[in-house]
Structure formats: structure tokens, C-alpha cells
Design an enzyme around this catalytic site. Structure first.
Site, PDB file in Angstrom:
ATOM      1  N   ASP A   1      65.908  59.671  46.659  1.00 29.90           N
ATOM      2  CA  ASP A   1      64.395  60.363  46.618  1.00 29.90           C
ATOM      3  C   ASP A   1      63.683  60.391  47.863  1.00 29.90           C
ATOM      4  OD1 ASP A   1      64.837  61.217  43.914  1.00 29.90           O
ATOM      5  OD2 ASP A   1      62.685  60.422  43.204  1.00 29.90           O
TER       6      ASP A   1
ATOM      7  N   ASP B   1      69.101  55.438  43.710  1.00 29.98           N
ATOM      8  CA  ASP B   1      68.351  56.495  42.996  1.00 29.98           C
ATOM      9  C   ASP B   1      67.031  56.420  43.863  1.00 29.98           C
ATOM     10  OD1 ASP B   1      67.126  57.978  40.814  1.00 29.98           O
ATOM     11  OD2 ASP B   1      65.924  56.245  40.198  1.00 29.98           O
TER      12      ASP B   1
ATOM     13  N   TYR C   1      71.952  50.027  35.765  1.00 28.32           N
ATOM     14  CA  TYR C   1      71.446  51.069  34.795  1.00 28.32           C
ATOM     15  C   TYR C   1      72.563  50.893  33.439  1.00 28.32           C
ATOM     16  CZ  TYR C   1      69.087  54.571  37.500  1.00 28.32           C
ATOM     17  OH  TYR C   1      68.001  55.494  38.206  1.00 28.32           O
TER      18      TYR C   1
ATOM     19  N   LYS D   1      70.927  43.902  48.692  1.00 30.43           N
ATOM     20  CA  LYS D   1      70.077  42.741  49.068  1.00 30.43           C
ATOM     21  C   LYS D   1      70.684  41.590  49.178  1.00 30.43           C
ATOM     22  CE  LYS D   1      65.813  42.590  48.705  1.00 30.43           C
ATOM     23  NZ  LYS D   1      64.929  42.294  49.808  1.00 30.43           N
TER      24      LYS D   1
ATOM     25  N   ASP E   1      65.720  46.960  51.571  1.00 28.18           N
ATOM     26  CA  ASP E   1      64.143  47.301  51.746  1.00 28.18           C
ATOM     27  C   ASP E   1      64.087  47.787  53.318  1.00 28.18           C
ATOM     28  OD1 ASP E   1      65.145  44.796  52.445  1.00 28.18           O
ATOM     29  OD2 ASP E   1      63.247  43.827  52.180  1.00 28.18           O
TER      30      ASP E   1
END
Ligand code: IPM
Ligand code: MG
Length: 367
Positions: free
Chosen positions: A252, A248, A142, A192, A224
Site C-alpha cells: 500500500d 500488505d 493471516y 523482522k 520497518d
């Protein structure tokens, strides 16, 4: 001693509508629990752009730095979609996070019993679900440099940089371990490390911090796989610690699992200020919902629960936060529903204000 101070930034879309209900709740605590706050209000996002040409005025930024806590509604909306990137409503929110250094973003994903049928998953997979996602909020892709869009051999290239220092990973990890200690003492760190060096460092640093929290059971997962596990068997998780971008996305996903997107609060916390309180901003996880703006349909619960988090994390009023959360559980169990919570059986939904009314009544009953 002076009253604790709150800066309210209702923002855009349904932000002002849900925040109006929060103000009534704040007033209730002042009148009935002798918890009086000095409340000021200002603009953020598109509302600030309309007034000042920027999504966050410097004066508002300065106020946010001075108060004990900021309560934010939501930012953004279709009217601002074509603005230059540098003045988009979201930039106001990101500036608050960055300049207040709110590195630990707490996103609880809780399933309210009364609403378990709204989940896209089978009820037994999610009933009783109670996860806390700790998302690193002030670094990573970000904010990493270099970034931008430039020309290379007559072709546009878009660049963002995932960058983490070990100090940044560590302070978020400590916040996550501290929370795990107060909960079920299980922490799953997601990155990751199989493809990203920043992920390798992340895993190393979290493992090092674990030495200070031997009672917590630490596991690591590729992000993942984490997304897949969240959908497959979400109750395996207690606290999840992950970076800004993965956080983020995963938050969600977790929020929608609960069936209660309009119900979920969040807290963004930084370092302690001089008075010992952490720098803090509280906001609902849902957005500005332009499709229902101005129709008195919005569910104010996520924003009210964000104030409950403020009571707990900024003002050391855990018992009053419990009271407010219990009032909300009660009205839901009694069948109070805004439009977003209506099942196929239908019925007449409550307006935003009517939901505020029944929560206030439940608070009165709690005395
Ligand atoms: C969130 C939002 C923000 C983010 C946007 C509005 C900048 O999606 O808080 O999750 O990406 O962090
Ligand atoms: Mg998001």
C-alpha cells in the site's frame, strides 16, 4: 484446442463498473487479435453474500479451480461492515487465495510519467520508479493457528499466529528470484529477524535459495527500515520479497508513492496446473471505493492492467500485454484522465466508460 478460460468475479462497489471495461478489452483481443477467451462470470464478496449468505459459494470456488485464470474486481463495502467475521466479503477473497494456493502475490509499483506529479514525494524521487513487490500470500499471520478471541481470567484475549514453514518461505523466494532475474537482478528481502523467530528463519531460507541465483544481488532489511527506505529513496529497490502482513502494508505504501493507486494491478500465482499454466488470480490493488460507486467515476486502468498481467503470466502473450500497456501509456500521455487523476488545474474528467473508449481506440491505432 479449446479457448483459454477466464472466470470474472466483479465483486462489490466499483468492481462491476471497472470490470465492464475489462470485458470490452477482452472482446477486442478476441475480435482483433484472434485471442478468444471463454469467459464466465460469478459472484464474490458482498454480492455473493446477498445472493447466497456466504461471501463465496462452493460452486464458485469449484469454478475458480477449473479455469485458466480468475479476474477479480473488488470486495467489501459499508453495507457489510457489521456482518459476522466469518461471512465478511474479505473472507471470500481469502478463501480463493488459500484454496487455490496462490502463494506468490506480485504487486508492481510503477510510476507513470504522465502522473508523476500526483505522488506525495518530489517528482525526481519517483519518476521512472519500477518496483516489484512479491508478497507471500497464503500463510503467515493471516492464516496461522491458533487464532481467535477467548477468555482468560475474565479478560478477552485476541490471538493470531505468525507461522512459516521453510517450504513456504522457499517457494515464494524462488518466485521472487525468478522475477529478479528477468528484471534488474536485485532482490531485497524484508522481515523482522531482530524480534521474530519466523524472521530469522525467513532470512536463513532466502539466503539458502540465493545459492541457486548467484547473479542476483541479495540484500536483507528489517521491514520497518524497509518502510522508511521506501519513502526516503524508493528507486533503490528492484524486487522486494516479504511476508503476508508486511507485504500488505508495504505494498500500500509503495502504491501510494507512485501517485497512481487507481492504476496498479496485481497477480497472485500458484503452482503450475496440468496444462502448464500457473493457478492464477488477477486483481487491481485498489478496493471497492464505496464513496464513488455507481457514479461512473471509477478509473478502470488498474483492472485493465491486471488483465495485461494475465496475458503475460497466464497466457504467454507478453507482446499483447505490451500492446495493452502501451495503449494505456499513450492515452495518459495524451491527457486522458478519470477524476482520480485530475490535478488542481481542473478540467472535465472522463467517465469509466469514456476511459475504456479511448483505450480501445488506442488499441485500434496499435494495429
Ligand atoms: C489486499 C487487501 C486484503 C488483504 C484484504 C481485503 C483482505 O488489503 O489485498 O491488500 O489484507 O490482503
Ligand atoms: Mg492491502
Amino acid at each position: 484446442m479449446s479457448n483459454p478460460s477466464l472466470l470474472i468475479l466483479p465483486g462489490d462497489g466499483i468492481g462491476p463498473e471497472v470490470m465492464a471495461e475489462v470485458r470490452r478489452i477482452i472482446d477486442w483481443f478476441g475480435a482483433k487479435r484472434d485471442l478468444v477467451f471463454d469467459v464466465s462470470e460469478d459472484l464474490v464478496g458482498g454480492a455473493a453474500y446477498d445472493a447466497h449468505g456466504v461471501p463465496l459459494h462452493d460452486d464458485t470456488m469449484a469454478k475458480a479451480q477449473e479455469v485458466d485464470a480468475v479476474l477479480l474486481g473488488a470486495v467489501g463495502g459499508p453495507a457489510y461492515d457489521n456482518l459476522d467475521f466469518s461471512v465478511k466479503p474479505e473472507r471470500g477473497l481469502l478463501r480463493l487465495r488459500k484454496e487455490m494456493d496462490l502463494f506468490a502475490n506480485l504487486r508492481p509499483a510503477q510510476c507513470f510519467d504522465a502522473l508523476a506529479d500526483f505522488s506525495s514525494l518530489k517528482k525526481d524521487l519517483i519518476s521512472g520508479l519500477d518496483i516489484m513487490i512479491v508478497r507471500e500470500l497464503t500463510s503467515g499471520v493471516y492464516f496461522g493457528e491458533p487464532r481467535g478471541i477467548h477468555m482468560e481470567e475474565n479478560m478477552r484475549v485476541g490471538i493470531n499466529t505468525q507461522r512459516y514453514t521453510e517450504a513456504e518461505i522457499e517457494r515464494g523466494a524462488r518466485a521472487a528470484f525468478e522475477l529478479a532475474m528477468k528484471r534488474d537482478k536485485r532482490l531485497c528481502s524484508m522481515e523482522k529477524a531482530n524480534v521474530m523467530e519466523s524472521g530469522i528463519l525467513w532470512r536463513d531460507v532466502v539466503t539458502e535459495v540465493h545459492a541457486d541465483y548467484p547473479e542476483v544481488e541479495l540484500s536483507h532489511m528489517y521491514a520497518d527500515n524497509g518502510a522508511m527506505q521506501l519513502v526516503r529513496a524508493p528507486k533503490q529497490f528492484d524486487v522486494i520479497y516479504t511476508d503476508n502482513l508486511f507485504g500488505d502494508i508495504l505494498s500500500d505504501c509503495a502504491a501510494m508513492l507512485t501517485g497512481s493507486l487507481g492504476m496498479l494491478p496485481s497477480a497472485s500465482l500458484g503452482l503450475p496446473m496440468e496444462n502448464g499454466r500457473p493457478k492464477a488470480m488477477y486483481e487491481p490493488v485498489h478496493g471497492s471505493a464505496p464513496d464513488i460507486t455507481g457514479q461512473a467515476k471509477a478509473n478502470p486502468i488498474a483492472c485493465i492492467l491486471s488483465f495485461a498481467m494475465a496475458l503475460r503470466y497466464s497466457f504467454d502473450q507478453g507482446a499483447e500485454a505490451d500492446r495493452l500497456e502501451a495503449a494505456i501509456e499513450k492515452v495518459l500521455a495524451d491527457g486522458a484522465r478519470t477524476g482520480d487523476l485530475m490535478g488542481p488545474e481542473g478540467g472535465t474528467p472522463l467517465s469509466t466508460t469514456q476511459m475504456g473508449d479511448v483505450i480501445l481506440a488506442a488499441l485500434d491505432d496499435s494495429l
